[in-house]
Design a protein around this motif. Structure first.
Motif, PDB file in Angstrom:
ATOM      1  N   ALA A   1       0.829  -1.208   0.000  1.00  0.00           N
ATOM      2  CA  ALA A   1       0.000   0.000   0.000  1.00  0.00           C
ATOM      3  C   ALA A   1       0.863   1.259   0.000  1.00  0.00           C
ATOM      4  O   ALA A   1       0.582   2.215  -0.740  1.00  0.00           O
ATOM      5  CB  ALA A   1      -0.939  -0.002   1.206  1.00  0.00           C
ATOM      6  N   THR A   2       1.929   1.264   0.794  1.00  0.00           N
ATOM      7  CA  THR A   2       2.808   2.436   0.798  1.00  0.00           C
ATOM      8  C   THR A   2       3.509   2.588  -0.543  1.00  0.00           C
ATOM      9  O   THR A   2       3.721   3.706  -1.011  1.00  0.00           O
ATOM     10  CB  THR A   2       3.844   2.364   1.942  1.00  0.00           C
ATOM     11  N   ALA A   3       3.840   1.479  -1.184  1.00  0.00           N
ATOM     12  CA  ALA A   3       4.460   1.542  -2.519  1.00  0.00           C
ATOM     13  C   ALA A   3       3.482   2.144  -3.528  1.00  0.00           C
ATOM     14  O   ALA A   3       3.880   2.941  -4.385  1.00  0.00           O
ATOM     15  CB  ALA A   3       4.906   0.154  -2.966  1.00  0.00           C
ATOM     16  N   VAL A   4       2.205   1.800  -3.425  1.00  0.00           N
ATOM     17  CA  VAL A   4       1.192   2.368  -4.328  1.00  0.00           C
ATOM     18  C   VAL A   4       1.059   3.866  -4.093  1.00  0.00           C
ATOM     19  O   VAL A   4       1.005   4.653  -5.050  1.00  0.00           O
ATOM     20  CB  VAL A   4      -0.165   1.651  -4.156  1.00  0.00           C
ATOM     21  N   VAL A   5       1.031   4.293  -2.837  1.00  0.00           N
ATOM     22  CA  VAL A   5       0.945   5.725  -2.521  1.00  0.00           C
ATOM     23  C   VAL A   5       2.136   6.462  -3.127  1.00  0.00           C
ATOM     24  O   VAL A   5       1.977   7.517  -3.755  1.00  0.00           O
ATOM     25  CB  VAL A   5       0.877   5.956  -0.993  1.00  0.00           C
ATOM     26  N   MET A   6       3.333   5.902  -2.986  1.00  0.00           N
ATOM     27  CA  MET A   6       4.524   6.549  -3.529  1.00  0.00           C
ATOM     28  C   MET A   6       4.503   6.586  -5.051  1.00  0.00           C
ATOM     29  O   MET A   6       4.908   7.584  -5.660  1.00  0.00           O
ATOM     30  CB  MET A   6       5.787   5.854  -3.012  1.00  0.00           C
ATOM     31  N   ALA A   7       3.994   5.547  -5.690  1.00  0.00           N
ATOM     32  CA  ALA A   7       3.915   5.519  -7.156  1.00  0.00           C
ATOM     33  C   ALA A   7       2.911   6.543  -7.667  1.00  0.00           C
ATOM     34  O   ALA A   7       3.192   7.273  -8.628  1.00  0.00           O
ATOM     35  CB  ALA A   7       3.536   4.112  -7.637  1.00  0.00           C
ATOM     36  N   VAL A   8       1.748   6.620  -7.021  1.00  0.00           N
ATOM     37  CA  VAL A   8       0.726   7.600  -7.426  1.00  0.00           C
ATOM     38  C   VAL A   8       1.262   9.014  -7.248  1.00  0.00           C
ATOM     39  O   VAL A   8       1.085   9.880  -8.116  1.00  0.00           O
ATOM     40  CB  VAL A   8      -0.588   7.381  -6.650  1.00  0.00           C
ATOM     41  N   TYR A   9       1.939   9.274  -6.134  1.00  0.00           N
ATOM     42  CA  TYR A   9       2.518  10.598  -5.900  1.00  0.00           C
ATOM     43  C   TYR A   9       3.556  10.930  -6.975  1.00  0.00           C
ATOM     44  O   TYR A   9       3.595  12.061  -7.475  1.00  0.00           O
ATOM     45  CB  TYR A   9       3.169  10.663  -4.518  1.00  0.00           C
ATOM     46  N   SER A  10       4.384   9.972  -7.324  1.00  0.00           N
ATOM     47  CA  SER A  10       5.416  10.208  -8.340  1.00  0.00           C
ATOM     48  C   SER A  10       4.796  10.582  -9.683  1.00  0.00           C
ATOM     49  O   SER A  10       5.264  11.505 -10.362  1.00  0.00           O
ATOM     50  CB  SER A  10       6.304   8.978  -8.498  1.00  0.00           C
ATOM     51  N   ILE A  11       3.728   9.890 -10.054  1.00  0.00           N
ATOM     52  CA  ILE A  11       3.036  10.202 -11.302  1.00  0.00           C
ATOM     53  C   ILE A  11       2.384  11.579 -11.223  1.00  0.00           C
ATOM     54  O   ILE A  11       2.491  12.382 -12.162  1.00  0.00           O
ATOM     55  CB  ILE A  11       1.996   9.109 -11.625  1.00  0.00           C
ATOM     56  N   LEU A  12       1.744  11.872 -10.089  1.00  0.00           N
ATOM     57  CA  LEU A  12       1.116  13.186  -9.881  1.00  0.00           C
ATOM     58  C   LEU A  12       2.145  14.308  -9.986  1.00  0.00           C
ATOM     59  O   LEU A  12       1.927  15.303 -10.691  1.00  0.00           O
ATOM     60  CB  LEU A  12       0.429  13.231  -8.520  1.00  0.00           C
ATOM     61  N   MET A  13       3.269  14.140  -9.311  1.00  0.00           N
ATOM     62  CA  MET A  13       4.282  15.195  -9.324  1.00  0.00           C
ATOM     63  C   MET A  13       4.924  15.331 -10.704  1.00  0.00           C
ATOM     64  O   MET A  13       5.239  16.451 -11.132  1.00  0.00           O
ATOM     65  CB  MET A  13       5.351  14.941  -8.260  1.00  0.00           C
TER      66      MET A  13
END
Length: 115
Positions: free
Chosen positions: A21-33
């Motif tokens: 779940a934390t990996a998904v949050v970090m991936a979504v944030y990376s795409i957003l940024m």
């Protein structure tokens, strides 16, 4: 009386899900940024400051930082549990890791809300 094994990182499904779940949050944030930076293209400090002035970006960045540090905690805890056999040394490493990660989280929060 139950004998508990104090070596090995066998925490099971809960931590496996938490790390994913934390990996998904970090991936979504990376795409957003990446999308934000492609749209805004900040070239100087003031432009970067403008990107992080928005409350949503600050919140998303803080969520990324907390996810990163929790992800790191699970990994480091498992590493210490698997490879450090003396209980006192392992406990010391756990405490030092927790102190560092909590300190880094506080430092990141102070930086984000100072901008």
């Amino acid at each position: 009386m139950v004998n508990r094994i104090v070596v090995g990182a066998h925490y099971g499904l809960k931590d496996w899900i938490a790390q994913r779940a934390t990996a998904v949050v970090m991936a979504v944030y990376s795409i957003l940024m990446a999308a934000v930076l492609l749209l805004v293209r900040p070239g100087d400090f003031e432009a970067w400051r403008g990107v992080f002035a928005h409350g949503f970006i600050k919140f998303a960045t803080f969520l990324f930082v907390v996810s990163l540090f929790y992800h790191a905690w699970i990994g480091m805890r498992d590493l210490w549990m698997d490879y450090v056999q003396p209980t006192g040394v392992r406990l010391t490493l756990h405490v030092l890791t927790i102190l560092a990660l909590v300190g880094y989280t506080g430092w990141a929060a102070s930086i984000l809300w100072r901008l």
